[in-house]
Design a protein around this motif. Structure first.
Motif, PDB file in Angstrom:
ATOM      1  N   ILE A  88       0.816  -1.058   0.079  1.00 15.20           N
ATOM      2  CA  ILE A  88       0.106   0.053  -0.147  1.00 15.20           C
ATOM      3  C   ILE A  88       0.935   1.368  -0.044  1.00 15.20           C
ATOM      4  O   ILE A  88       0.784   2.138  -0.907  1.00 15.20           O
ATOM      5  CB  ILE A  88      -1.012   0.052   1.181  1.00 15.20           C
ATOM      6  N   ALA A  89       1.745   1.277   1.131  1.00 14.94           N
ATOM      7  CA  ALA A  89       2.543   2.410   1.044  1.00 14.94           C
ATOM      8  C   ALA A  89       3.802   2.414  -0.387  1.00 14.94           C
ATOM      9  O   ALA A  89       3.968   1.423  -0.688  1.00 14.94           O
ATOM     10  CB  ALA A  89       3.388   2.322   2.372  1.00 14.94           C
ATOM     11  N   GLU A 174      -5.488   2.446   3.927  1.00 17.64           N
ATOM     12  CA  GLU A 174      -4.356   3.495   3.825  1.00 17.64           C
ATOM     13  C   GLU A 174      -4.707   4.601   4.758  1.00 17.64           C
ATOM     14  O   GLU A 174      -3.643   5.086   5.760  1.00 17.64           O
ATOM     15  CB  GLU A 174      -4.044   4.042   2.545  1.00 17.64           C
ATOM     16  N   ARG A 175      -5.752   5.236   4.787  1.00 17.71           N
ATOM     17  CA  ARG A 175      -6.384   6.110   5.739  1.00 17.71           C
ATOM     18  C   ARG A 175      -6.372   5.492   7.321  1.00 17.71           C
ATOM     19  O   ARG A 175      -5.945   6.273   8.230  1.00 17.71           O
ATOM     20  CB  ARG A 175      -7.689   6.530   5.629  1.00 17.71           C
ATOM     21  N   ASP A 176      -6.430   4.294   7.316  1.00 15.94           N
ATOM     22  CA  ASP A 176      -6.377   3.697   8.703  1.00 15.94           C
ATOM     23  C   ASP A 176      -5.119   3.689   9.122  1.00 15.94           C
ATOM     24  O   ASP A 176      -4.774   3.145  10.540  1.00 15.94           O
ATOM     25  CB  ASP A 176      -6.978   2.189   8.817  1.00 15.94           C
ATOM     26  N   GLY A 177      -3.986   3.805   8.447  1.00 23.30           N
ATOM     27  CA  GLY A 177      -2.505   3.696   8.668  1.00 23.30           C
ATOM     28  C   GLY A 177      -1.945   2.254   8.244  1.00 23.30           C
ATOM     29  O   GLY A 177      -0.703   1.883   8.869  1.00 23.30           O
ATOM     30  N   ALA A 178      -2.406   1.498   7.314  1.00 21.01           N
ATOM     31  CA  ALA A 178      -1.828   0.305   6.992  1.00 21.01           C
ATOM     32  C   ALA A 178      -0.734   0.514   5.965  1.00 21.01           C
ATOM     33  O   ALA A 178      -1.215   1.476   5.051  1.00 21.01           O
ATOM     34  CB  ALA A 178      -2.823  -0.809   6.552  1.00 21.01           C
ATOM     35  N   ASP A 179       0.102  -0.221   6.058  1.00 22.32           N
ATOM     36  CA  ASP A 179       1.317  -0.006   4.826  1.00 22.32           C
ATOM     37  C   ASP A 179       1.176  -1.299   3.975  1.00 22.32           C
ATOM     38  O   ASP A 179       1.524  -1.123   2.738  1.00 22.32           O
ATOM     39  CB  ASP A 179       2.770  -0.032   5.509  1.00 22.32           C
ATOM     40  N   VAL A 180       0.857  -2.483   4.232  1.00 21.28           N
ATOM     41  CA  VAL A 180       0.643  -3.474   3.649  1.00 21.28           C
ATOM     42  C   VAL A 180      -0.790  -4.371   3.771  1.00 21.28           C
ATOM     43  O   VAL A 180      -1.325  -4.090   4.875  1.00 21.28           O
ATOM     44  CB  VAL A 180       2.182  -4.458   3.641  1.00 21.28           C
ATOM     45  N   VAL A 181      -1.001  -5.056   2.782  1.00 18.00           N
ATOM     46  CA  VAL A 181      -2.426  -6.033   3.108  1.00 18.00           C
ATOM     47  C   VAL A 181      -2.128  -7.362   2.836  1.00 18.00           C
ATOM     48  O   VAL A 181      -1.449  -7.768   1.965  1.00 18.00           O
ATOM     49  CB  VAL A 181      -3.506  -5.265   2.247  1.00 18.00           C
ATOM     50  N   ALA A 206       4.329  -8.975  -2.627  1.00 15.63           N
ATOM     51  CA  ALA A 206       4.298  -9.707  -4.076  1.00 15.63           C
ATOM     52  C   ALA A 206       3.294  -8.763  -5.166  1.00 15.63           C
ATOM     53  O   ALA A 206       3.777  -9.153  -6.424  1.00 15.63           O
ATOM     54  CB  ALA A 206       3.082 -10.735  -3.756  1.00 15.63           C
ATOM     55  N   ASN A 207       2.840  -7.551  -4.778  1.00 15.02           N
ATOM     56  CA  ASN A 207       2.332  -6.782  -5.836  1.00 15.02           C
ATOM     57  C   ASN A 207       1.886  -5.604  -5.092  1.00 15.02           C
ATOM     58  O   ASN A 207       1.770  -5.574  -4.063  1.00 15.02           O
ATOM     59  CB  ASN A 207       1.036  -7.623  -6.230  1.00 15.02           C
ATOM     60  N   HIS A 208       1.685  -4.527  -6.082  1.00 12.39           N
ATOM     61  CA  HIS A 208       1.161  -3.540  -5.607  1.00 12.39           C
ATOM     62  C   HIS A 208      -0.360  -3.666  -5.137  1.00 12.39           C
ATOM     63  O   HIS A 208      -0.913  -4.562  -6.094  1.00 12.39           O
ATOM     64  CB  HIS A 208       0.977  -2.398  -6.586  1.00 12.39           C
ATOM     65  N   ALA A 209      -1.036  -3.082  -4.073  1.00 12.94           N
ATOM     66  CA  ALA A 209      -2.194  -3.233  -3.688  1.00 12.94           C
ATOM     67  C   ALA A 209      -3.148  -2.586  -4.683  1.00 12.94           C
ATOM     68  O   ALA A 209      -2.880  -1.984  -5.846  1.00 12.94           O
ATOM     69  CB  ALA A 209      -2.607  -2.760  -2.291  1.00 12.94           C
ATOM     70  N   ALA A 210      -4.456  -3.215  -4.808  1.00 12.75           N
ATOM     71  CA  ALA A 210      -5.325  -2.673  -5.783  1.00 12.75           C
ATOM     72  C   ALA A 210      -5.429  -1.253  -5.893  1.00 12.75           C
ATOM     73  O   ALA A 210      -5.631  -0.580  -4.711  1.00 12.75           O
ATOM     74  CB  ALA A 210      -6.734  -3.313  -5.518  1.00 12.75           C
ATOM     75  N   GLY A 211      -5.473  -0.619  -7.058  1.00 14.05           N
ATOM     76  CA  GLY A 211      -5.508   0.697  -7.269  1.00 14.05           C
ATOM     77  C   GLY A 211      -4.231   1.558  -7.130  1.00 14.05           C
ATOM     78  O   GLY A 211      -3.987   2.729  -7.403  1.00 14.05           O
ATOM     79  N   ARG A 212      -3.013   0.778  -7.016  1.00 15.39           N
ATOM     80  CA  ARG A 212      -1.783   1.091  -6.676  1.00 15.39           C
ATOM     81  C   ARG A 212      -0.902   0.682  -7.563  1.00 15.39           C
ATOM     82  O   ARG A 212      -0.834  -0.327  -8.070  1.00 15.39           O
ATOM     83  CB  ARG A 212      -1.292   0.872  -5.241  1.00 15.39           C
ATOM     84  N   GLY A 213      -0.115   1.705  -8.150  1.00 13.57           N
ATOM     85  CA  GLY A 213       1.103   1.151  -8.924  1.00 13.57           C
ATOM     86  C   GLY A 213       0.490   0.510 -10.186  1.00 13.57           C
ATOM     87  O   GLY A 213      -0.354   1.101 -10.971  1.00 13.57           O
TER      88      GLY A 213
END
Length: 247
Positions: A88-89, A174-181, A206-213
């Motif tokens: 995510i980050a 991401e708003r909640d403060g998570a860096d990875v999922v 393993a990948n960019h999270a959905a909607g990222r990169g």
């Protein structure tokens, strides 16, 4: 004895010199598979594949209680969890490794405690720091000796699965403060805490999270598999150096 739980991409541990395999019966049902006992660099080690050795058990159906109980019963003194996650980050790009220090639990309906039942007393374990600090530091030290770059810290969002998240859900995380999922961090971590087993994780992005990169519109599972194959070789190298430092 060190226990290693292998996630997606690590259903077999080629660096483990296997002495024996044991099917363990638990009060909580069947673990994900037989425990594999052996040595890595003379360090006594027990290994289990979280999703089964044929990768047939989805995250929401893993019997986490049986797995953790079986490892404790077998004599494990600490657990290293290996898991794949989405980044995510911005700093956590595909192929990155990290040792998380915090977790947010979004799972539901999973058996998440050993202290459950009409005859059980109410027990509320402290979970302020969900990962054991000493074990985390040993992993970081081993990574430096192995010449592997690894991030120190990060917040893991544990989601229910087995589906991947929507782009909007990732924005919320991401708003909640998570860096990875990922989907397997809980209740595994808290169950280890309940049994007083030091627990830490090595996460592979393993990948960019959905909607990222490059996952802005779609996550390529073929690319995920390629990334995991390369990154897990680095994880095996790290684990070998970790175990060599224990002897």
């Amino acid at each position: 004895m060190i226990a290693i739980i292998g996630g997606s991409g690590l259903s077999k541990l080629s660096t483990l010199d296997i002495d024996r395999r044991e099917v363990v019966r638990t009060p909580y049902g069947e673990p994900s598979g037989a425990l594999q006992f052996g040595h890595i660099c003379d360090q006594q080690t027990v290994f289990i594949a979280r999703h089964g050795y044929g990768h047939t058990i989805p995250p929401h159906a893993v019997n986490y209680r049986a797995n953790i109980w079986a490892l404790k019963h077998a004599g494990a003194e600490a657990i290293i969890s290996v898991a794949s996650v989405g980044g995510i980050a911005e700093r956590f790009k595909p192929g990155s490794l990290l040792v998380p220090d915090q977790i947010i639990d979004y799972t539901w309906g999973r058996k998440s405690t050993f202290f459950d039942g009409p005859d059980q007393e109410v027990v509320q374990v402290d979970f302020t720091d969900p990962y054991d600090s000493g074990l985390r530091q040993r992993i970081l030290t081993a990574s430096a000796k192995a010449g592997e770059t690894i991030f120190d810290g990060g917040t893991y969002a544990a989601t229910q699965g087995p589906r991947l998240e929507t782009a909007a859900e990732i924005t919320r995380l991401e708003r909640d403060g998570a860096d990875v999922v990922g989907m397997t961090g809980m209740p595994e971590a808290v169950l280890a805490r309940e049994l007083e087993l030091p627990y830490a994780a090595i996460l592979v992005v393993a990948n960019h999270a959905a909607g990222r990169g490059n996952s802005e519109h779609r996550i390529s599972m073929d690319q995920v598999d390629i990334t995991l194959q390369k990154a897990m070789a680095r994880v095996r190298n790290l684990l070998q150096h970790f175990c060599s430092s224990c002897t």
